[in-house]
Design an enzyme around this catalytic site. Structure first.
Site, PDB file in Angstrom:
ATOM      1  N   CYS A 254      -1.236   6.714   8.462  1.00 16.58           N
ATOM      2  CA  CYS A 254      -0.974   5.469   9.198  1.00 16.58           C
ATOM      3  C   CYS A 254       0.511   5.156   9.265  1.00 16.58           C
ATOM      4  O   CYS A 254       0.918   3.994   9.250  1.00 16.58           O
ATOM      5  CB  CYS A 254      -1.739   4.289   8.600  1.00 16.58           C
ATOM      6  SG  CYS A 254      -3.512   4.458   8.721  1.00 16.58           S
TER       7      CYS A 254
ATOM      8  N   HIS B  30       4.000   1.130   7.316  1.00 18.01           N
ATOM      9  CA  HIS B  30       2.605   1.440   7.620  1.00 18.01           C
ATOM     10  C   HIS B  30       2.302   0.765   8.970  1.00 18.01           C
ATOM     11  O   HIS B  30       2.912  -0.250   9.300  1.00 18.01           O
ATOM     12  CB  HIS B  30       1.742   0.833   6.512  1.00 18.01           C
ATOM     13  CG  HIS B  30       0.292   1.197   6.549  1.00 18.01           C
ATOM     14  ND1 HIS B  30      -0.609   0.597   7.386  1.00 18.01           N
ATOM     15  CD2 HIS B  30      -0.412   2.097   5.829  1.00 18.01           C
ATOM     16  CE1 HIS B  30      -1.815   1.114   7.176  1.00 18.01           C
ATOM     17  NE2 HIS B  30      -1.716   2.034   6.234  1.00 18.01           N
TER      18      HIS B  30
ATOM     19  N   LYS C  49      -6.351  -1.637  -4.001  1.00 20.05           N
ATOM     20  CA  LYS C  49      -5.347  -0.742  -4.573  1.00 20.05           C
ATOM     21  C   LYS C  49      -4.876  -1.244  -5.942  1.00 20.05           C
ATOM     22  O   LYS C  49      -4.072  -0.609  -6.599  1.00 20.05           O
ATOM     23  CB  LYS C  49      -4.146  -0.599  -3.623  1.00 20.05           C
ATOM     24  CG  LYS C  49      -4.483   0.108  -2.314  1.00 20.05           C
ATOM     25  CD  LYS C  49      -3.214   0.550  -1.623  1.00 20.05           C
ATOM     26  CE  LYS C  49      -3.247   0.482  -0.116  1.00 20.05           C
ATOM     27  NZ  LYS C  49      -4.105   1.392   0.595  1.00 20.05           N
TER      28      LYS C  49
ATOM     29  N   GLN D  95       1.426  -0.969  -1.731  1.00 21.95           N
ATOM     30  CA  GLN D  95       1.585   0.183  -2.626  1.00 21.95           C
ATOM     31  C   GLN D  95       2.286  -0.187  -3.922  1.00 21.95           C
ATOM     32  O   GLN D  95       1.958   0.342  -4.980  1.00 21.95           O
ATOM     33  CB  GLN D  95       2.389   1.294  -1.933  1.00 21.95           C
ATOM     34  CG  GLN D  95       1.656   2.024  -0.849  1.00 21.95           C
ATOM     35  CD  GLN D  95       0.401   2.727  -1.346  1.00 21.95           C
ATOM     36  OE1 GLN D  95       0.318   3.152  -2.485  1.00 21.95           O
ATOM     37  NE2 GLN D  95      -0.583   2.826  -0.486  1.00 21.95           N
TER      38      GLN D  95
ATOM     39  N   ASP E  11       5.835  -6.149   2.080  1.00 16.94           N
ATOM     40  CA  ASP E  11       4.505  -5.559   2.028  1.00 16.94           C
ATOM     41  C   ASP E  11       4.371  -4.809   0.698  1.00 16.94           C
ATOM     42  O   ASP E  11       4.944  -3.737   0.521  1.00 16.94           O
ATOM     43  CB  ASP E  11       4.327  -4.612   3.222  1.00 16.94           C
ATOM     44  CG  ASP E  11       3.064  -3.763   3.123  1.00 16.94           C
ATOM     45  OD1 ASP E  11       2.268  -3.969   2.191  1.00 16.94           O
ATOM     46  OD2 ASP E  11       2.883  -2.879   3.987  1.00 16.94           O
TER      47      ASP E  11
END
Lengths: 415, 149
Positions: A373, A132, A235, A212, A209
């Site tokens: 993104c 991202h 999220k 998600q 990261d």
């Protein structure tokens, strides 16, 4: 969290789950809402909404300073939420959890403290080609300032990380590997344990990261072995404006402060200031107290439902949706990694994704269209944009059917 | 929500399928590139002048139906016009796709009035306007890439 009990079959009562998300009951232009943009943000369950309302109605006070009961209770709730997030990610201790605004801020924090203090001319930061923008731009900023270099490991046409090529990029100049756990535009789940293993062999720390991944699968930072892990609350069925950075104690302790202000100091004189202990050193100013407490309620909610049930449900749903979408004439899935979760990016022959988004919206279906993104991913795969349906624990096969029916309407209009 | 047919009118779908004046003029007097980063639309306009009139123009690039049809219909609408007339059209078109009270402009815009439906879809205004911003930049002789962001 990480221990899976194999004895009970994982069953998720979707109707009961949906009943706890008031937003999902609405209609759009007379059609039931099919919310399939969870990779952008998830909806919030009633316990999170109640926690936020209760905090502001009855629990609001500033933390870490008041001697009165209300302030102490707010402090306990805030620090309690830190403990919940620590348990959720299986951090060794709550002090390894720093509250941030979101995953983006978590990465920027590491880039501006760890990165800035360790990078010099000729040094390198390694990311993957499927990051991202939030795991690209913070490194570009610090690399530019320090004369360091950002390198990206490629991925295959199916959207799978080429681990050997990533390994080949690692060397004596590599100061950090920063890699996405699960791609937001392809759905690929990366072999982060393996990446950590390869990097650690050369003494290179790894940031993962998890923006998600963290709401689709159980995350155990100690099992992954990573040095940093970032998540975002919105999220995780929690509030916006709150996220968390996990960092191994030894690394956090060696890092210079991020922002200066109240709460992050031990003592201040005009001559010399000393830093507070972890994790407060990285939380200058009054934090998003309500958000943190709301995030605590959100991870309680997820844990209550249980990842066994969530993973099983989403896996079934992904298989169903993959089959249903593949059967749509002219549709091509973008991102077909063997290990993927809950994201279906696609293009439709002869129709731009943006037109798809507008037309399915008129049928009550909310999906994302664009580059998500991840412009380098689009460039790599030679598509200007994709349409993306992304699933969460409350989605149903009926909603997938609604999307497929809406795509038939697209075909009708565009011929 | 208004009917989708108000947005995706037959004229628009037709110009999306077979865009007019698509390509590039090799001996162009003016050119500009436009980019809509949100949807990844990219557009390039080349233009030839005869005095202060648009003698010929072409566009190329990729984009959604609205942006492609808008570019195609724009090239038809401005050919033969003076640069001043073109600036006036830009303003009218801008009002058409953004302003609910712009019905008065529809007569002046002729075929371009098919984009009136866009005003009910705020997220799509940038798609419709990209070609016009790019043309405007070409005419004003600004060569940086025009962005709708």
């Amino acid at each position: 969290m990480s221990s899976v009990t194999a004895s009970e079959p994982a069953v998720l009562d979707v109707a009961r789950i949906r009943g706890q998300f008031p937003l999902l009951a609405q209609t759009v232009g007379g059609k039931p809402l099919a919310y399939l943009d969870n990779a952008a943000t998830t909806q919030k369950p009633q316990p999170v909404l109640d926690t936020l309302a209760r905090y502001y109605a009855a629990g609001n006070a500033n933390i870490h300073r008041g001697v009165y009961a209300l302030s102490q209770e707010a402090t306990e709730a805030y620090e309690g939420a830190r403990g919940k997030v620590a348990a959720f990610l299986n951090a060794a201790e709550p002090a390894e959890i720093v509250f941030t605004r979101n995953a983006t801020e978590g990465i920027n924090l590491v880039a501006q403290t760890f990165g800035r203090s360790r990078l010099g001319p000729g040094d390198e930061v390694v990311v993957s080609g499927m990051e991202h923008h939030s795991n690209i731009v913070p490194w570009q900023l610090v690399c530019e300032e320090k004369g360091a270099r950002l390198r990206a490991a490629p991925f295959s046409d199916a959207g799978e990380l080429l681990v050997d090529e990533l390994e080949a990029l690692l060397g004596p100049r590599t100061r950090l590997v920063s890699i996405v756990h699960m791609s937001n535009s392809l759905g690929t789940v990366n072999p982060v344990r393996r990446v950590v293993e390869l990097a650690h062999r050369q003494g290179i720390p790894v940031l993962v990261d998890g923006a998600q991944a963290a709401y689709h699968m159980p995350v155990d930072v100690q099992a992954i072995g990573c040095d940093f892990y970032v998540v975002t609350g919105h999220k995780l069925y929690g509030p916006t404006g709150i996220g968390a950075l996990y960092g191994r104690r030894a690394l956090l302790e060696a890092m210079p402060p991020y922002q200066g202000g109240g709460d992050m100091i031990a003592s201040v004189t005009f001559e010399r200031t000393t830093w507070n202990e972890l994790p407060h050193r990285f939380e200058a100013g009054t934090p998003h107290i309500a958000g943190a407490i709301g995030l605590g309620a959100a991870v309680d909610f997820i844990t209550g439902v249980g990842f066994d049930a969530i993973v099983a449900h989403e896996r079934r749903l992904l298989a169903y949706a993959t089959e249903a979408l593949t059967a749509v004439p002219g549709l091509r899935l973008v991102g077909t990694a063997a290990d993927k979760a809950s994201i279906l990016s696609f293009v439709l022959e002869g129709v731009h994704p943006h037109d798809i988004g507008t037309i399915v919206d008129a049928e009550g279906v909310a999906i994302r269209t664009g580059h998500h993104c991840t412009q380098p991913v689009m460039d790599r795969l030679g598509v200007p944009a994709t349409a993306r349906a992304s699933l969460a624990m409350y989605n149903t096969t009926e909603e997938v059917d609604q999307l497929v029916a809406a795509l038939a309407r697209v075909r009708e209009l565009f011929g | 929500m208004s009917d989708l047919r108000d947005l995706y009118q037959e004229v628009i779908l037709d110009h999306n399928r077979s865009p007019r004046n698509f390509g590039r003029l090799e001996d162009a007097d003016l050119h500009a590139d436009g980019h809509n980063p949100l949807c990844g639309d990219k557009l390039s306009i080349t233009l030839k002048l005869a005095g202060d009139r648009v003698a010929d123009l072409r566009f190329e690039g990729s984009g959604c139906a609205i942006s492609k049809a808008s570019a195609s219909l724009m090239t038809e609408g401005v050919k033969g016009r003076t640069l001043d007339e073109l600036r006036g059209l830009f303003d009218r078109f801008h009002r058409l796709v953004t302003d609910q009270g712009a019905a008065a402009d529809e007569a002046e815009l002729g075929k371009l009035a098919v984009f009136a439906g866009v005003r009910d879809y705020p997220a799509r205004v940038k798609c419709a306007i990209l070609a016009w911003h790019t043309l405007r930049a070409a005419v004003d002789d600004r060569h940086e890439v025009v962005s709708t962001e």
